[in-house]
Write a protein that holds these residues in place. Structure first.
Motif, PDB file in Angstrom:
ATOM      1  N   PRO A   1      46.538  79.297  -6.086  1.00 55.28           N
ATOM      2  CA  PRO A   1      46.498  80.742  -5.857  1.00 55.28           C
ATOM      3  C   PRO A   1      45.145  81.308  -6.262  1.00 55.28           C
ATOM      4  O   PRO A   1      44.523  80.850  -7.224  1.00 55.28           O
ATOM      5  CB  PRO A   1      47.612  81.271  -6.767  1.00 55.28           C
ATOM      6  CG  PRO A   1      48.546  80.112  -6.916  1.00 55.28           C
ATOM      7  CD  PRO A   1      47.673  78.890  -6.914  1.00 55.28           C
ATOM      8  N   GLU A   2      44.705  82.333  -5.499  1.00 57.03           N
ATOM      9  CA  GLU A   2      43.376  82.887  -5.718  1.00 57.03           C
ATOM     10  C   GLU A   2      43.444  84.388  -5.998  1.00 57.03           C
ATOM     11  O   GLU A   2      44.138  85.136  -5.316  1.00 57.03           O
ATOM     12  CB  GLU A   2      42.482  82.628  -4.502  1.00 57.03           C
ATOM     13  CG  GLU A   2      41.060  83.082  -4.725  1.00 57.03           C
ATOM     14  CD  GLU A   2      40.085  82.530  -3.697  1.00 57.03           C
ATOM     15  OE1 GLU A   2      38.872  82.670  -3.920  1.00 57.03           O
ATOM     16  OE2 GLU A   2      40.529  81.965  -2.678  1.00 57.03           O
ATOM     17  N   LEU A   3      42.695  84.794  -7.002  1.00 59.02           N
ATOM     18  CA  LEU A   3      42.585  86.187  -7.394  1.00 59.02           C
ATOM     19  C   LEU A   3      41.506  86.865  -6.558  1.00 59.02           C
ATOM     20  O   LEU A   3      40.450  86.278  -6.294  1.00 59.02           O
ATOM     21  CB  LEU A   3      42.188  86.247  -8.873  1.00 59.02           C
ATOM     22  CG  LEU A   3      41.877  87.626  -9.440  1.00 59.02           C
ATOM     23  CD1 LEU A   3      43.164  88.389  -9.706  1.00 59.02           C
ATOM     24  CD2 LEU A   3      41.074  87.491 -10.728  1.00 59.02           C
ATOM     25  N   GLY A   4      41.775  88.091  -6.146  1.00 60.16           N
ATOM     26  CA  GLY A   4      40.775  88.894  -5.452  1.00 60.16           C
ATOM     27  C   GLY A   4      40.879  90.343  -5.899  1.00 60.16           C
ATOM     28  O   GLY A   4      41.938  90.775  -6.375  1.00 60.16           O
ATOM     29  N   TYR A   5      39.804  91.104  -5.748  1.00 62.20           N
ATOM     30  CA  TYR A   5      39.834  92.496  -6.199  1.00 62.20           C
ATOM     31  C   TYR A   5      38.638  93.272  -5.672  1.00 62.20           C
ATOM     32  O   TYR A   5      37.629  92.696  -5.292  1.00 62.20           O
ATOM     33  CB  TYR A   5      39.850  92.577  -7.738  1.00 62.20           C
ATOM     34  CG  TYR A   5      38.782  91.755  -8.413  1.00 62.20           C
ATOM     35  CD1 TYR A   5      37.508  92.260  -8.621  1.00 62.20           C
ATOM     36  CD2 TYR A   5      39.043  90.453  -8.839  1.00 62.20           C
ATOM     37  CE1 TYR A   5      36.525  91.504  -9.236  1.00 62.20           C
ATOM     38  CE2 TYR A   5      38.076  89.683  -9.451  1.00 62.20           C
ATOM     39  CZ  TYR A   5      36.815  90.219  -9.645  1.00 62.20           C
ATOM     40  OH  TYR A   5      35.845  89.452 -10.240  1.00 62.20           O
TER      41      TYR A   5
ATOM     42  N   ALA B   1      50.507  78.055 -13.009  1.00 60.36           N
ATOM     43  CA  ALA B   1      49.806  77.001 -13.743  1.00 60.36           C
ATOM     44  C   ALA B   1      48.301  77.211 -13.748  1.00 60.36           C
ATOM     45  O   ALA B   1      47.628  76.866 -14.722  1.00 60.36           O
ATOM     46  CB  ALA B   1      50.123  75.632 -13.133  1.00 60.36           C
ATOM     47  N   GLU B   2      47.775  77.788 -12.670  1.00 57.91           N
ATOM     48  CA  GLU B   2      46.325  77.922 -12.545  1.00 57.91           C
ATOM     49  C   GLU B   2      45.990  79.008 -11.535  1.00 57.91           C
ATOM     50  O   GLU B   2      46.705  79.201 -10.562  1.00 57.91           O
ATOM     51  CB  GLU B   2      45.737  76.586 -12.088  1.00 57.91           C
ATOM     52  CG  GLU B   2      44.242  76.588 -11.905  1.00 57.91           C
ATOM     53  CD  GLU B   2      43.715  75.215 -11.514  1.00 57.91           C
ATOM     54  OE1 GLU B   2      43.352  74.460 -12.421  1.00 57.91           O
ATOM     55  OE2 GLU B   2      43.676  74.918 -10.310  1.00 57.91           O
ATOM     56  N   LEU B   3      44.904  79.698 -11.791  1.00 56.57           N
ATOM     57  CA  LEU B   3      44.354  80.677 -10.850  1.00 56.57           C
ATOM     58  C   LEU B   3      42.904  80.323 -10.566  1.00 56.57           C
ATOM     59  O   LEU B   3      42.179  79.905 -11.474  1.00 56.57           O
ATOM     60  CB  LEU B   3      44.373  82.074 -11.456  1.00 56.57           C
ATOM     61  CG  LEU B   3      45.589  82.952 -11.246  1.00 56.57           C
ATOM     62  CD1 LEU B   3      45.413  84.264 -12.007  1.00 56.57           C
ATOM     63  CD2 LEU B   3      45.844  83.210  -9.783  1.00 56.57           C
ATOM     64  N   THR B   4      42.479  80.527  -9.339  1.00 58.44           N
ATOM     65  CA  THR B   4      41.071  80.376  -8.998  1.00 58.44           C
ATOM     66  C   THR B   4      40.529  81.738  -8.573  1.00 58.44           C
ATOM     67  O   THR B   4      41.289  82.662  -8.261  1.00 58.44           O
ATOM     68  CB  THR B   4      40.860  79.364  -7.857  1.00 58.44           C
ATOM     69  OG1 THR B   4      41.535  79.834  -6.680  1.00 58.44           O
ATOM     70  CG2 THR B   4      41.380  77.992  -8.242  1.00 58.44           C
ATOM     71  N   ALA B   5      39.226  81.861  -8.572  1.00 63.73           N
ATOM     72  CA  ALA B   5      38.564  83.081  -8.122  1.00 63.73           C
ATOM     73  C   ALA B   5      37.139  82.727  -7.747  1.00 63.73           C
ATOM     74  O   ALA B   5      36.607  81.693  -8.168  1.00 63.73           O
ATOM     75  CB  ALA B   5      38.580  84.147  -9.214  1.00 63.73           C
ATOM     76  N   SER B   6      36.536  83.587  -6.958  1.00 61.55           N
ATOM     77  CA  SER B   6      35.122  83.416  -6.646  1.00 61.55           C
ATOM     78  C   SER B   6      34.473  84.784  -6.579  1.00 61.55           C
ATOM     79  O   SER B   6      35.142  85.801  -6.352  1.00 61.55           O
ATOM     80  CB  SER B   6      34.922  82.664  -5.323  1.00 61.55           C
ATOM     81  OG  SER B   6      35.459  83.400  -4.241  1.00 61.55           O
TER      82      SER B   6
ATOM     83  N   ASP C   1      43.383  78.475 -16.333  1.00 58.00           N
ATOM     84  CA  ASP C   1      44.649  77.742 -16.354  1.00 58.00           C
ATOM     85  C   ASP C   1      45.562  78.288 -17.448  1.00 58.00           C
ATOM     86  O   ASP C   1      45.159  79.092 -18.288  1.00 58.00           O
ATOM     87  CB  ASP C   1      44.428  76.229 -16.503  1.00 58.00           C
ATOM     88  CG  ASP C   1      43.763  75.833 -17.800  1.00 58.00           C
ATOM     89  OD1 ASP C   1      43.895  76.546 -18.817  1.00 58.00           O
ATOM     90  OD2 ASP C   1      43.101  74.784 -17.816  1.00 58.00           O
ATOM     91  N   ARG C   2      46.817  77.874 -17.384  1.00 56.66           N
ATOM     92  CA  ARG C   2      47.831  78.384 -18.306  1.00 56.66           C
ATOM     93  C   ARG C   2      47.448  78.143 -19.758  1.00 56.66           C
ATOM     94  O   ARG C   2      47.614  79.032 -20.599  1.00 56.66           O
ATOM     95  CB  ARG C   2      49.180  77.720 -17.992  1.00 56.66           C
ATOM     96  CG  ARG C   2      50.251  77.996 -19.037  1.00 56.66           C
ATOM     97  CD  ARG C   2      51.596  77.471 -18.599  1.00 56.66           C
ATOM     98  NE  ARG C   2      52.144  78.328 -17.570  1.00 56.66           N
ATOM     99  CZ  ARG C   2      52.745  79.498 -17.815  1.00 56.66           C
ATOM    100  NH1 ARG C   2      52.881  79.930 -19.038  1.00 56.66           N
ATOM    101  NH2 ARG C   2      53.216  80.224 -16.833  1.00 56.66           N
TER     102      ARG C   2
END
Length: 198
Positions: free
Chosen positions: A100-104, A134-139, A181-182
């Motif tokens: 899953p990826e975070l965006g904003y 368990a984990e988030l990614t972002a760029s 990560d968690r």
């Protein structure tokens, strides 16, 4: 990905200064104005400039659909004193075979206030605490140091650089890659206040 708790449009997260709530059709004009600002749109992969109203309408419908299905969570940022007034968006989106990826994004008049850090922190807390993530990614675009600072302040770890498609910009652009990560999240702080009633 997200539990029943988040799948109703009365769901919200409250922080010290913000309400994070489902986007609605009433947010259309604010999104057009704020995300359509060239300085904001330039940092976003999927927001064209100029920003057509039909793109915003489709975005709101898709966000609400994903929220209902629990496949993602897109929330409008609004000041607690004016909960109907959208000032930005924060989201976690999932896709098959990817973390899953975070965006904003945040309206330019609110830059430098710490509001995005507050919103990102609250959504990450909800993701790990209530969705069992368990984990988030972002760029963040390499040309956007403020976005990188938000991620670092929220505990994300820089994992490298790369090129990502920015369809609304018509090209691939360099980005800095991040991960939370968690285990790291558990060392960061307390859970947000979650409210299920308007």
């Amino acid at each position: 990905m997200f539990p029943d708790l988040t799948r109703d449009d009365v769901f919200r997260i409250e922080t010290r200064r913000l309400w994070l709530r489902w986007p609605t059709a009433r947010d259309r004009d604010a999104i057009l104005k704020l995300a359509g600002d060239p300085a904001v749109a330039a940092m976003l992969a999927r927001v064209p400039n100029p920003l057509p109203a039909q793109v915003v309408d489709a975005f709101v419908l898709q966000a609400r659909s994903d929220n209902t299905a629990g496949t993602g969570l897109t929330l409008a940022l609004a000041p607690r004193a004016a909960p109907a007034s959208l000032i930005g968006i924060v989201s976690i989106e999932g896709s098959a075979g990817a973390e899953p990826e975070l965006g904003y994004w945040l309206g330019r008049s609110h830059w430098g206030t710490g509001l995005m850090r507050e919103a990102v922190s609250a959504l990450c807390q909800a993701y790990f605490a209530y969705a069992g993530g368990a984990e988030l990614t972002a760029s963040a675009r390499s040309a956007n140091p403020a976005s990188r600072r938000v991620l670092e302040a929220c505990g994300f770890v820089h994992t490298g650089t790369g090129m990502r498609p920015f369809p609304a910009r018509g090209e691939d652009l360099p980005v800095d890659l991040f991960r939370l990560d968690r285990r790291r999240w558990q060392t960061l702080g307390t859970e947000p206040a979650l409210t299920e009633a308007a």
